[in-house]
Design an enzyme around this catalytic site. Structure first.
Site, mmCIF file in Angstrom:
data_model
loop_
_atom_site.group_PDB
_atom_site.id
_atom_site.type_symbol
_atom_site.label_atom_id
_atom_site.label_comp_id
_atom_site.label_asym_id
_atom_site.label_seq_id
_atom_site.Cartn_x
_atom_site.Cartn_y
_atom_site.Cartn_z
ATOM 1 N N ASP A 1 23.207 29.749 -49.186
ATOM 2 C CA ASP A 1 22.044 29.524 -49.266
ATOM 3 C C ASP A 1 21.628 28.232 -48.477
ATOM 4 O OD1 ASP A 1 19.507 28.672 -49.980
ATOM 5 O OD2 ASP A 1 19.242 29.596 -51.926
ATOM 6 N N TYR B 1 5.730 25.245 -37.124
ATOM 7 C CA TYR B 1 6.866 26.026 -36.372
ATOM 8 C C TYR B 1 6.954 25.134 -35.154
ATOM 9 C CZ TYR B 1 8.657 29.565 -33.451
ATOM 10 O OH TYR B 1 9.605 30.280 -32.649
#
Length: 279
Positions: free
Chosen positions: A36, A135
């Site tokens: 993770d 982004y």
């Protein structure tokens, strides 16, 4: 993202074990590890495992873990002030911060051996607005990370590059397009590359005796494909986003012009870079 094994009985979900089996069916060796990338301790444990099991050797690191596809899609078209503040962390925790961490751990193994290649998977969103504010910031940061890390790694013969694939048909994108009624969205992925094409480019980069001459640069997969004579898994030559016909083909209203223009008519790199100029 992949689970180690399928615990939900969903054959379309994909697992690390299944991916490892596919790699080995082609003659490779794969050790699947679930990690993770939002958890610092799991990243540290991953690199410690590699260091221990591979006697301190790491040849290639590809920073490509990402967690924001669903969030970006959900808020597409909304300005940044109408998106949750958590968008920043969703986009740039797993997708930027973890890339820096992985690069630090990789460099600790590569520098002593005077050998290695680190790749950030980025996009043209680092040059100009794409999808949303968080982004674009993240992708430009990925490009700058590669450029600046390359400065400090060069004297140790370790290369760091940023790679821009074009539109890529991942499993998630494939499912999204099948369900979509958006003509512009479908046109954007017309002729898109497979998930394996970037991998082919990275293999060729790693074998290139002149790799260090590319360190610190942004490299586009179609341009690498032409340089190294690569085709996609279905035999196609992938078109570059610098091609004028490719650019016209992304818009349904101008796509008809695409077929009349030859592939060699391209936007020069200096002109392409002007789109990202902030002066």
């Amino acid at each position: 993202g992949r689970k180690l094994v399928d615990s939900q009985g969903d054959p379309t979900a994909g697992t690390l074990k299944a991916t490892a089996s596919e790699v080995e069916s082609r003659g490779g060796k794969c050790i699947p590890v679930q990690c993770d990338h939002s958890k610092d301790e799991e990243i540290a444990a991953l690199f410690e495992k590699v260091k221990t099991e591979q006697n301190g050797r790491l040849d290639i690191l590809v920073n490509n873990a990402y967690a924001a596809v669903q969030a970006i899609s959900e808020y597409m078209g909304k300005p940044f002030w109408e998106q949750p503040l958590s968008m920043w962390d969703t986009v740039n925790n797993v997708g930027l911060r973890n890339h820096y961490m992985c690069t630090v751990y990789a460099a600790k193994m590569m520098v002593p051996r005077k050998s290695g290649l680190i790749v950030n998977i980025s996009s043209a969103g680092g040059l100009a607005y794409l999808f949303n504010v968080a982004y674009g910031i993240g992708k430009e940061a990925c490009d700058r990370m590669a450029a600046d890390c390359a400065v400090e790694l060069r004297k140790h013969n370790v290369a760091h590059v940023s790679i821009w694939p074009g539109p890529v048909i991942t499993e998630h994108v494939d499912d999204m397009l099948k369900a979509s009624q958006n003509a512009k969205q479908k046109q954007m992925f017309e002729g898109a590359e497979s998930v394996e094409f970037t991998g082919k480019c990275i293999v060729s980069l790693a074998k290139d005796p002149n790799l260090m001459s590319k360190s610190g640069r942004i490299l586009m997969t179609p341009e690498l494909g032409r340089e190294y004579n690569l085709v996609d898994v279905d035999g196609r030559v992938i078109d570059s986003m610098r091609q004028i016909n490719w650019l016209l083909g992304r818009n349904p209203s101008t796509a008809w012009v695409q077929r009349w223009l030859p592939n060699f008519i391209k936007m020069p790199f200096w002109m392409f870079a002007l789109k990202g100029s902030k002066f």
